[in-house]
Motif scaffolding. Structure first.
Motif, PDB file in Angstrom:
ATOM      1  N   ASN A  69       0.846  -1.190   0.000  1.00  0.00           N
ATOM      2  CA  ASN A  69       0.000   0.000   0.000  1.00  0.00           C
ATOM      3  C   ASN A  69       0.887   1.248   0.000  1.00  0.00           C
ATOM      4  O   ASN A  69       2.044   1.200   0.406  1.00  0.00           O
ATOM      5  CB  ASN A  69      -0.897  -0.013   1.244  1.00  0.00           C
ATOM      6  N   ASP A  86      -3.742  -3.297  -7.750  1.00  0.00           N
ATOM      7  CA  ASP A  86      -3.110  -1.994  -7.569  1.00  0.00           C
ATOM      8  C   ASP A  86      -3.634  -1.315  -6.307  1.00  0.00           C
ATOM      9  O   ASP A  86      -4.654  -1.720  -5.748  1.00  0.00           O
ATOM     10  CB  ASP A  86      -3.416  -1.116  -8.791  1.00  0.00           C
ATOM     11  N   VAL A  87      -2.936  -0.281  -5.894  1.00  0.00           N
ATOM     12  CA  VAL A  87      -3.323   0.462  -4.687  1.00  0.00           C
ATOM     13  C   VAL A  87      -4.712   1.059  -4.840  1.00  0.00           C
ATOM     14  O   VAL A  87      -5.490   1.091  -3.887  1.00  0.00           O
ATOM     15  CB  VAL A  87      -2.275   1.558  -4.366  1.00  0.00           C
ATOM     16  N   VAL A 137      -0.956  -5.936  -2.255  1.00  0.00           N
ATOM     17  CA  VAL A 137      -0.958  -5.296  -3.563  1.00  0.00           C
ATOM     18  C   VAL A 137       0.094  -5.958  -4.443  1.00  0.00           C
ATOM     19  O   VAL A 137       1.274  -5.989  -4.090  1.00  0.00           O
ATOM     20  CB  VAL A 137      -0.665  -3.780  -3.442  1.00  0.00           C
TER      21      VAL A 137
END
Length: 198
Positions: free
Chosen positions: A61, A86-87, A105
């Motif tokens: 993150n 993805d974040v 992630v």
């Protein structure tokens, strides 16, 4: 005509998602008109975040602390991990407040066309977290794209050696969706994932 500095600011802003050149110019004009109430607080916030921004070494993150706020939150269920591409996916899921566990992630998804291989993603970090033990469930929250499903399938194969429950987000007809407006892939997935009524 605006000065080169103002034009450079508009060009920089136009590279942000959702802002084209015209929208960026409107934002710049608004920032100039509201210099003290909007521009200066924005500059301070950007500078503060830029100085403290880090990638969490546990989950991947982006936050201002390492480990991130999610990883150190004692209210989180440490026995479940939700894997995202993805974040932005992590933030979207966490905003719903429906998943009580931790996240991981990957930093992308497998894509032969783009040359993204398993070693390019944070898959080894996920395997290492699970290998330590104490994980009961791993939720694969990949996007419903060909690459996302390929990534989920690859992860399922990599994780089958562990005594965990492996789940995946449901796909199909969204709430409020009308069949006439859905693409063929969504309809096919909805039919494959049909369940009993009642």
């Amino acid at each position: 005509m605006a000065s080169q500095e103002i034009d450079a600011l508009a060009q920089a802003l136009s590279k942000l998602p959702g802002l084209g050149p015209r929208s960026a110019r409107r934002v710049v004009l608004h920032l100039m008109k509201k210099r003290e109430s909007v521009l200066q607080p924005l500059l301070r916030a950007l500078e503060h975040v830029e100085q403290r921004l880090v990638v969490c070494s546990t989950c991947g993150n982006i936050d201002t602390g390492n480990p991130c706020g999610i990883c150190v939150d004692p209210r989180r269920d440490i026995r479940s991990i939700c894997v995202v591409e993805d974040v932005s996916d992590l933030w979207a899921l966490d905003r719903s407040r429906l998943f009580p566990g931790k996240y991981h992630v990957l930093g992308g998804r497998l894509s032969a066309l783009d040359g993204v291989r398993p070693e390019d993603l944070n898959i080894d970090g996920l395997v290492a977290r699970i290998a330590v033990g104490g994980i009961d469930e791993v939720v694969l929250a990949m996007n419903a794209t060909l690459e996302g499903q390929t990534t989920a399938h690859y992860l399922a194969e990599r994780l089958e050696q562990f005594p965990i429950r492996l789940t995946q987000l449901a796909h199909g007809v969204p709430v409020g969706g009308e069949l006439d407006y859905l693409d063929d892939g969504t309809l096919a997935q909805a039919l494959r994932a049909r369940r009993p009524v009642g």
